[in-house]
Design a protein around this motif. Structure first.
Motif, PDB file in Angstrom:
ATOM      1  N   LEU A   1      -1.218 -15.368  14.277  1.00  0.00           N
ATOM      2  CA  LEU A   1       0.050 -14.717  13.702  1.00  0.00           C
ATOM      3  C   LEU A   1      -0.055 -13.318  13.542  1.00  0.00           C
ATOM      4  CD1 LEU A   1       2.610 -15.502  11.929  1.00  0.00           C
ATOM      5  CD2 LEU A   1       1.039 -15.512   9.965  1.00  0.00           C
ATOM      6  N   GLY A   2       0.922 -12.657  13.795  1.00  0.00           N
ATOM      7  CA  GLY A   2       1.015 -11.143  13.586  1.00  0.00           C
ATOM      8  C   GLY A   2       2.452 -10.732  13.476  1.00  0.00           C
ATOM      9  N   PHE A   3       2.395  -9.562  13.207  1.00  0.00           N
ATOM     10  CA  PHE A   3       3.940  -9.143  12.768  1.00  0.00           C
ATOM     11  C   PHE A   3       4.104  -7.611  13.299  1.00  0.00           C
ATOM     12  CE2 PHE A   3       2.419 -11.910   9.381  1.00  0.00           C
ATOM     13  CZ  PHE A   3       3.491 -12.598   9.189  1.00  0.00           C
ATOM     14  N   VAL A   4       5.405  -7.280  13.502  1.00  0.00           N
ATOM     15  CA  VAL A   4       5.927  -6.104  13.854  1.00  0.00           C
ATOM     16  C   VAL A   4       6.693  -5.506  12.641  1.00  0.00           C
ATOM     17  CG1 VAL A   4       6.590  -4.285  15.517  1.00  0.00           C
ATOM     18  CG2 VAL A   4       5.980  -6.514  16.136  1.00  0.00           C
ATOM     19  N   HIS A   5       6.538  -4.125  12.317  1.00  0.00           N
ATOM     20  CA  HIS A   5       7.168  -3.755  11.013  1.00  0.00           C
ATOM     21  C   HIS A   5       7.799  -2.416  11.603  1.00  0.00           C
ATOM     22  CE1 HIS A   5       8.771  -4.142   7.174  1.00  0.00           C
ATOM     23  NE2 HIS A   5       7.579  -4.655   6.430  1.00  0.00           N
ATOM     24  N   ALA A   6       9.200  -2.148  10.761  1.00  0.00           N
ATOM     25  CA  ALA A   6      10.104  -1.015  10.904  1.00  0.00           C
ATOM     26  C   ALA A   6      10.602  -0.910  12.415  1.00  0.00           C
ATOM     27  CB  ALA A   6       9.422   0.277  10.784  1.00  0.00           C
ATOM     28  N   VAL A   7      11.294  -2.176  12.722  1.00  0.00           N
ATOM     29  CA  VAL A   7      11.678  -2.190  14.209  1.00  0.00           C
ATOM     30  C   VAL A   7      13.363  -2.723  13.983  1.00  0.00           C
ATOM     31  CG1 VAL A   7       9.747  -3.104  15.507  1.00  0.00           C
ATOM     32  CG2 VAL A   7      11.225  -4.903  13.960  1.00  0.00           C
ATOM     33  N   SER A   8      14.294  -2.412  14.778  1.00  0.00           N
ATOM     34  CA  SER A   8      15.610  -2.723  14.850  1.00  0.00           C
ATOM     35  C   SER A   8      16.172  -2.767  16.280  1.00  0.00           C
ATOM     36  CB  SER A   8      16.214  -1.682  13.974  1.00  0.00           C
ATOM     37  OG  SER A   8      17.662  -1.788  13.956  1.00  0.00           O
ATOM     38  N   THR A   9      17.414  -3.179  16.580  1.00  0.00           N
ATOM     39  CA  THR A   9      18.042  -3.128  17.734  1.00  0.00           C
ATOM     40  C   THR A   9      18.608  -1.616  17.525  1.00  0.00           C
ATOM     41  OG1 THR A   9      20.081  -3.732  16.673  1.00  0.00           O
ATOM     42  CG2 THR A   9      18.469  -5.597  17.560  1.00  0.00           C
ATOM     43  N   PRO A  10      19.199  -1.338  18.562  1.00  0.00           N
ATOM     44  CA  PRO A  10      19.804   0.029  18.598  1.00  0.00           C
ATOM     45  C   PRO A  10      21.177   0.082  17.709  1.00  0.00           C
ATOM     46  CG  PRO A  10      19.452  -0.467  20.732  1.00  0.00           C
ATOM     47  CD  PRO A  10      19.241  -1.712  20.157  1.00  0.00           C
ATOM     48  N   TYR A  11      21.506  -1.152  17.314  1.00  0.00           N
ATOM     49  CA  TYR A  11      22.722  -1.175  16.155  1.00  0.00           C
ATOM     50  C   TYR A  11      22.495  -0.477  14.955  1.00  0.00           C
ATOM     51  CZ  TYR A  11      26.333  -3.772  13.652  1.00  0.00           C
ATOM     52  OH  TYR A  11      27.695  -4.047  13.218  1.00  0.00           O
ATOM     53  N   ARG A  12      23.554   0.183  14.576  1.00  0.00           N
ATOM     54  CA  ARG A  12      23.503   1.066  13.331  1.00  0.00           C
ATOM     55  C   ARG A  12      24.890   1.076  12.571  1.00  0.00           C
ATOM     56  NH1 ARG A  12      19.191   0.789  15.017  1.00  0.00           N
ATOM     57  NH2 ARG A  12      17.586   2.423  15.262  1.00  0.00           N
TER      58      ARG A  12
ATOM     59  N   GLY B   1       0.729  -1.268   0.210  1.00  0.00           N
ATOM     60  CA  GLY B   1       0.045   0.056  -0.157  1.00  0.00           C
ATOM     61  C   GLY B   1       0.833   1.233   0.094  1.00  0.00           C
ATOM     62  N   ASP B   2       1.990   1.193   0.323  1.00  0.00           N
ATOM     63  CA  ASP B   2       3.186   2.342   0.091  1.00  0.00           C
ATOM     64  C   ASP B   2       3.197   2.800  -1.124  1.00  0.00           C
ATOM     65  OD1 ASP B   2       5.757   3.836  -0.030  1.00  0.00           O
ATOM     66  OD2 ASP B   2       5.539   3.669   2.163  1.00  0.00           O
ATOM     67  N   PRO B   3       3.123   4.103  -1.701  1.00  0.00           N
ATOM     68  CA  PRO B   3       3.120   4.201  -3.266  1.00  0.00           C
ATOM     69  C   PRO B   3       4.496   4.160  -3.709  1.00  0.00           C
ATOM     70  CG  PRO B   3       2.896   6.296  -1.788  1.00  0.00           C
ATOM     71  CD  PRO B   3       2.360   5.080  -1.041  1.00  0.00           C
ATOM     72  N   ASP B   4       5.677   4.175  -2.908  1.00  0.00           N
ATOM     73  CA  ASP B   4       6.965   4.016  -3.247  1.00  0.00           C
ATOM     74  C   ASP B   4       7.259   2.563  -3.403  1.00  0.00           C
ATOM     75  OD1 ASP B   4       7.430   7.195  -3.615  1.00  0.00           O
ATOM     76  OD2 ASP B   4       7.052   6.966  -1.451  1.00  0.00           O
TER      77      ASP B   4
ATOM     78  N   GLY C   1       9.490   6.985   0.913  1.00  0.00           N
ATOM     79  CA  GLY C   1       9.852   8.073   0.244  1.00  0.00           C
ATOM     80  C   GLY C   1      11.430   8.388   0.351  1.00  0.00           C
ATOM     81  N   ASP C   2      12.131   9.089  -0.504  1.00  0.00           N
ATOM     82  CA  ASP C   2      13.589   9.397  -0.388  1.00  0.00           C
ATOM     83  C   ASP C   2      13.915   9.930   1.043  1.00  0.00           C
ATOM     84  OD1 ASP C   2      14.191   8.242  -2.841  1.00  0.00           O
ATOM     85  OD2 ASP C   2      14.112  10.078  -3.905  1.00  0.00           O
ATOM     86  N   LEU C   3      12.982  10.991   1.225  1.00  0.00           N
ATOM     87  CA  LEU C   3      13.185  11.438   2.752  1.00  0.00           C
ATOM     88  C   LEU C   3      12.767  11.055   3.894  1.00  0.00           C
ATOM     89  CD1 LEU C   3      12.227  15.138   1.783  1.00  0.00           C
ATOM     90  CD2 LEU C   3      14.295  14.390   1.714  1.00  0.00           C
ATOM     91  N   ASP C   4      12.237   9.764   3.676  1.00  0.00           N
ATOM     92  CA  ASP C   4      11.764   9.037   4.853  1.00  0.00           C
ATOM     93  C   ASP C   4      12.872   7.689   5.110  1.00  0.00           C
ATOM     94  OD1 ASP C   4       9.224  10.087   4.824  1.00  0.00           O
ATOM     95  OD2 ASP C   4       8.548   8.849   3.213  1.00  0.00           O
ATOM     96  N   LEU C   5      13.575   7.499   4.092  1.00  0.00           N
ATOM     97  CA  LEU C   5      14.481   6.361   4.329  1.00  0.00           C
ATOM     98  C   LEU C   5      15.573   6.849   5.301  1.00  0.00           C
ATOM     99  CD1 LEU C   5      15.030   5.027   0.838  1.00  0.00           C
ATOM    100  CD2 LEU C   5      13.413   4.145   2.692  1.00  0.00           C
ATOM    101  N   TYR C   6      16.235   5.594   5.882  1.00  0.00           N
ATOM    102  CA  TYR C   6      17.280   6.152   6.872  1.00  0.00           C
ATOM    103  C   TYR C   6      18.502   6.004   6.071  1.00  0.00           C
ATOM    104  CZ  TYR C   6      20.762   5.049  10.559  1.00  0.00           C
ATOM    105  OH  TYR C   6      22.059   5.089  11.262  1.00  0.00           O
ATOM    106  N   LYS C   7      19.393   7.368   6.042  1.00  0.00           N
ATOM    107  CA  LYS C   7      20.654   7.449   5.365  1.00  0.00           C
ATOM    108  C   LYS C   7      20.336   7.221   3.847  1.00  0.00           C
ATOM    109  CE  LYS C   7      24.007   7.284   8.863  1.00  0.00           C
ATOM    110  NZ  LYS C   7      25.383   7.155   9.274  1.00  0.00           N
ATOM    111  N   ALA C   8      18.919   7.325   3.443  1.00  0.00           N
ATOM    112  CA  ALA C   8      18.612   7.483   1.925  1.00  0.00           C
ATOM    113  C   ALA C   8      18.743   6.020   1.262  1.00  0.00           C
ATOM    114  CB  ALA C   8      19.509   8.216   0.998  1.00  0.00           C
ATOM    115  N   ARG C   9      18.729   5.124   2.124  1.00  0.00           N
ATOM    116  CA  ARG C   9      19.017   3.703   1.745  1.00  0.00           C
ATOM    117  C   ARG C   9      18.054   2.600   2.463  1.00  0.00           C
ATOM    118  NH1 ARG C   9      22.425  -0.066   4.286  1.00  0.00           N
ATOM    119  NH2 ARG C   9      23.721  -0.736   2.200  1.00  0.00           N
ATOM    120  N   ASP C  10      17.645   2.775   3.858  1.00  0.00           N
ATOM    121  CA  ASP C  10      17.106   1.850   4.361  1.00  0.00           C
ATOM    122  C   ASP C  10      15.959   2.035   5.280  1.00  0.00           C
ATOM    123  OD1 ASP C  10      19.448   0.404   4.301  1.00  0.00           O
ATOM    124  OD2 ASP C  10      20.431   1.033   6.309  1.00  0.00           O
TER     125      ASP C  10
END
Length: 391
Positions: free
Chosen positions: A98-109, A56-59, A338-347
């Motif tokens: 069954l369920g999911f969680v999206h857009a999660v991460s450890t503090p590792y960067r 559903g995300d247009p990008d 979107g380009d401005l939504d991504l982490y460091k323009a890639r993730d």
């Protein structure tokens, strides 16, 4: 501390349960409560954007023209669709198991090392703790805060343990070996060697019983194939969880998909799907008291690369299953692609800490105090906005 048996003596006899490198040892712990928690580490950095597709995300479509080709992905809620490789899990989604969680991460960067990422995931620490300082895992620290925890009889057949359950609290481990089979002669020899030692006798009997049960089921169904390693492991874990065991942890490998991802992802997806279904089927009524939490060290790049794969990224997804979870929904705040939504323009940009949802599972299952979760079990965690994910 984890207890295990030496691998050397068993290999000297040529005795082992059949397995494959796709899975690693299962570790277990007993405790005086009814709820069960299964933690699955998805090693290799699972591509959450492929497994749980934000159609559903247009990008989204423009980022993955090759990876979206192929069979239609089952719709979940009008925005997310499930990878076709997990289509067998759709009945669990419809029943709320069954369920999911999206857009999660450890503090590792940023460094995106599998080794460091997995260590930090299993240690449950944050930015301020380096891998050299890691001594125990968050599951073990959770057990240290609770009374009445004890180890199962040690029944490791193989090597290794998992950092997530390593520490001062008692536990046990068992692992199938790769590419070896238990012949009838080897099984008889193992039983003979172990007959005078209660610890070995019970361990050997349990491991052999799981393999023989799965072989019998395969024969009755008309298939000659031996049980797959992950099925044997899940069946073994289910058998223990129906007894005194309350915590089980193991890994499913194979998620590092730098090229030909459409092909490479099929095997670990099948292993994850079959593992969850074996747990559901063999736990029976106990499934209703069980939560399964599957986590990965980090996500993958939003854009596919030139070889039909994805590279190491940041934000990803986690999987929830079990009769005790509030399934049938996708948790998390979607950041956009979107380009401005991504982490460091890639993730994919992480909007939540994966540790918060693991903590929410433990709080809902075991009634743990939030302060203990944020200070002792997951140092530095803040979970004030984490939703309730356990019934």
């Amino acid at each position: 501390m984890l207890t295990s048996l030496s691998r050397r003596g068993f290999l000297a006899l040529g005795c082992s349960a059949a397995a494959a490198p796709l899975v690693t040892p299962v570790t277990l712990a007993a405790a005086p409560w009814d709820q069960r928690l299964v933690v699955i580490i998805l090693r290799g950095a699972m591509d959450g954007l492929d497994v749980l597709r934000p159609v559903g995300d247009p990008d989204f479509a423009a980022l993955r023209p090759t990876l979206l080709a192929g069979p239609e992905a089952p719709d979940l809620d009008g925005f997310y669709a499930l990878h076709p490789g997990l289509a067998d899990l759709m009945p669990l989604w419809r029943t709320g198991e069954l369920g999911f969680v999206h857009a999660v991460s450890t503090p590792y960067r940023d460094k995106r090392s599998h080794f460091d990422g997995q260590d930090l995931l299993e240690a449950g620490t944050g930015f301020d703790v380096g891998t050299s300082a890691i001594r125990d895992g968050w599951l073990n620290r959770m057990l240290q805060t609770m009374p009445g925890v004890r180890a199962e009889t040690a029944y490791a057949i193989g090597t290794g343990d998992m950092l997530v359950l390593r520490g001062e609290a008692p536990g046990s481990s068992w692992s199938p070996e790769a590419d070896l089979e238990l012949t009838p002669q080897a099984r008889d020899l193992m039983r003979l060697v172990a007959r005078h030692d209660p610890m070995f006798r019970d361990a050997v009997g349990g491991a052999i019983g799981i393999v023989e049960s799965l072989e019998t089921e395969a024969a009755m169904s008309g298939t000659a194939k031996p049980p797959k390693a992950h099925q044997a492991l899940a069946s073994f874990a289910a058998g223990r969880l129906k007894g005194e065991t309350r915590i089980a942890a193991f890994s499913i490998n194979g998620w590092d998909t730098h090229s030909r991802q459409s092909h490479a992802l099929q095997r670990p997806l099948q292993a994850l799907s079959e593992t969850l279904l074996v747990l559901r089927d063999e736990l029976g009524p106990v499934w209703g008291q069980t939560a399964v939490v599957a986590l990965t060290e980090f996500g993958r790049t939003a854009r596919e690369n030139g070889t039909g794969g994805t590279d190491h990224g940041t934000g990803g997804a986690m999987v929830l299953a079990g009769g005790a979870v509030r399934g049938g929904q996708v948790y998390g705040d979607w950041p956009g692609l979107g380009d401005l939504d991504l982490y460091k323009a890639r993730d994919l940009m992480p909007t939540a800490d994966v540790r918060a949802y693991a903590a929410a599972a433990m709080r809902g299952l075991f009634g743990l105090d939030r302060a203990a979760l944020e200070r002792q079990i997951f140092p530095g965690l803040q979970m004030q906005t984490t939703p309730t994910i356990i019934l």
